[in-house]
Write an enzyme that holds these catalytic residues in place. Structure first.
Site, PDB file in Angstrom:
ATOM      1  CG  HIS A   1      -2.096   0.904   1.098  1.00 41.50           C
ATOM      2  ND1 HIS A   1      -3.384   0.549   1.440  1.00 41.50           N
ATOM      3  CD2 HIS A   1      -2.170   2.187   0.674  1.00 41.50           C
ATOM      4  CE1 HIS A   1      -4.202   1.574   1.236  1.00 41.50           C
ATOM      5  NE2 HIS A   1      -3.470   2.591   0.772  1.00 41.50           N
ATOM      6  CG  LEU A   2       1.884   5.054  -3.104  1.00 39.81           C
ATOM      7  CD1 LEU A   2       3.296   4.718  -3.554  1.00 39.81           C
ATOM      8  CD2 LEU A   2       1.093   5.688  -4.251  1.00 39.81           C
ATOM      9  CG  HIS A   3       3.555   4.123   2.989  1.00 41.00           C
ATOM     10  ND1 HIS A   3       3.508   2.837   2.488  1.00 41.00           N
ATOM     11  CD2 HIS A   3       4.676   4.179   3.732  1.00 41.00           C
ATOM     12  CE1 HIS A   3       4.554   2.152   2.935  1.00 41.00           C
ATOM     13  NE2 HIS A   3       5.281   2.942   3.673  1.00 41.00           N
ATOM     14  CD  GLN A   4       5.530  11.665  -1.319  1.00 37.28           C
ATOM     15  OE1 GLN A   4       6.364  11.061  -1.983  1.00 37.28           O
ATOM     16  NE2 GLN A   4       4.857  12.674  -1.810  1.00 37.28           N
TER      17      GLN A   4
END
Ligand SMILES: [Zn+2]
Length: 196
Positions: free
Chosen positions: A143-146
């Site tokens: 799950h993409l997270h910046q």
């Protein structure tokens, strides 16, 4: 990783204890990576913290802001005080999987997070970035997270961070509340929604 490495129980989420001992620890985020034997494993989709978090209340999920396509969540194992993450609601692993609307809000929300931090804690600089894929060091690769990490002069080695964090109001719940207030105030100015 050895058997005696401490892995924090997510049941206590959000933690009310001092986070100092977690700084720079490689086992961060392993609370979502356990199988029934307590060993790190690949996360199952239903266990994804970035899918589960928005389903909780802002307080319980440590959510600082909810947009239309993305949200801001506190990092349970911060690199530094005030470490925030911007995540899409959609369970995708790579930034290339975002559609144009998601991508715009993802990056716009990152700049909004910087403005929020400027208001709340006046950092001297920021580290912003995404680890995409397990090989690149992503703690929750699915799950993409910046990461948006505020930095202050003098925090670059370990001891000043320890000294500083012990004298700052760093409870994640308090930090979340301060950020949430600033997000609510600043989001409209940035043309971003408040889906609360
Ligand atoms: Zn997810």
């Amino acid at each position: 990783m050895t058997d005696d490495v401490r892995i924090d129980d997510p049941a206590g989420f959000p933690p009310q204890e001092d986070t100092v001992e977690r700084l720079w620890t490689p086992q961060r985020m392993t609370y979502v990576l356990r199988n029934t034997e307590g060993r790190p494993t690949k996360p199952k989709s239903k266990e994804c913290p970035f899918c589960v978090g928005p389903k909780k209340s802002d307080e319980d999920g440590l959510i600082a802001w909810r947009g239309t396509h993305v949200f801001a969540i506190m990092n349970l194992y911060p690199y530094n005080v005030g470490h925030l993450m911007i995540c899409p609601y959609r369970h995708v692993g790579f930034i290339t999987e975002l559609d144009d609307d998601e991508l715009f809000e993802f990056e716009k929300a990152t700049t909004l997070a910087m403005k929020v931090m400027e208001t709340v804690s006046h950092p001297d600089g920021y580290n912003i970035g995404i680890n995409q894929g397990e090989v690149a060091g992503a703690g929750v690769a699915a799950h993409l997270h910046q990461h948006v990490v505020p930095r202050w002069n003098g925090d670059a080695n370990f001891m000043p961070i320890v000294a500083e964090t012990r004298t700052m109001p760093i409870l994640l719940s308090d930090q979340r509340a301060a950020y949430a207030e600033a997000f609510t105030r600043l989001a409209p100015q940035s043309g971003l929604p408040l889906d609360r």
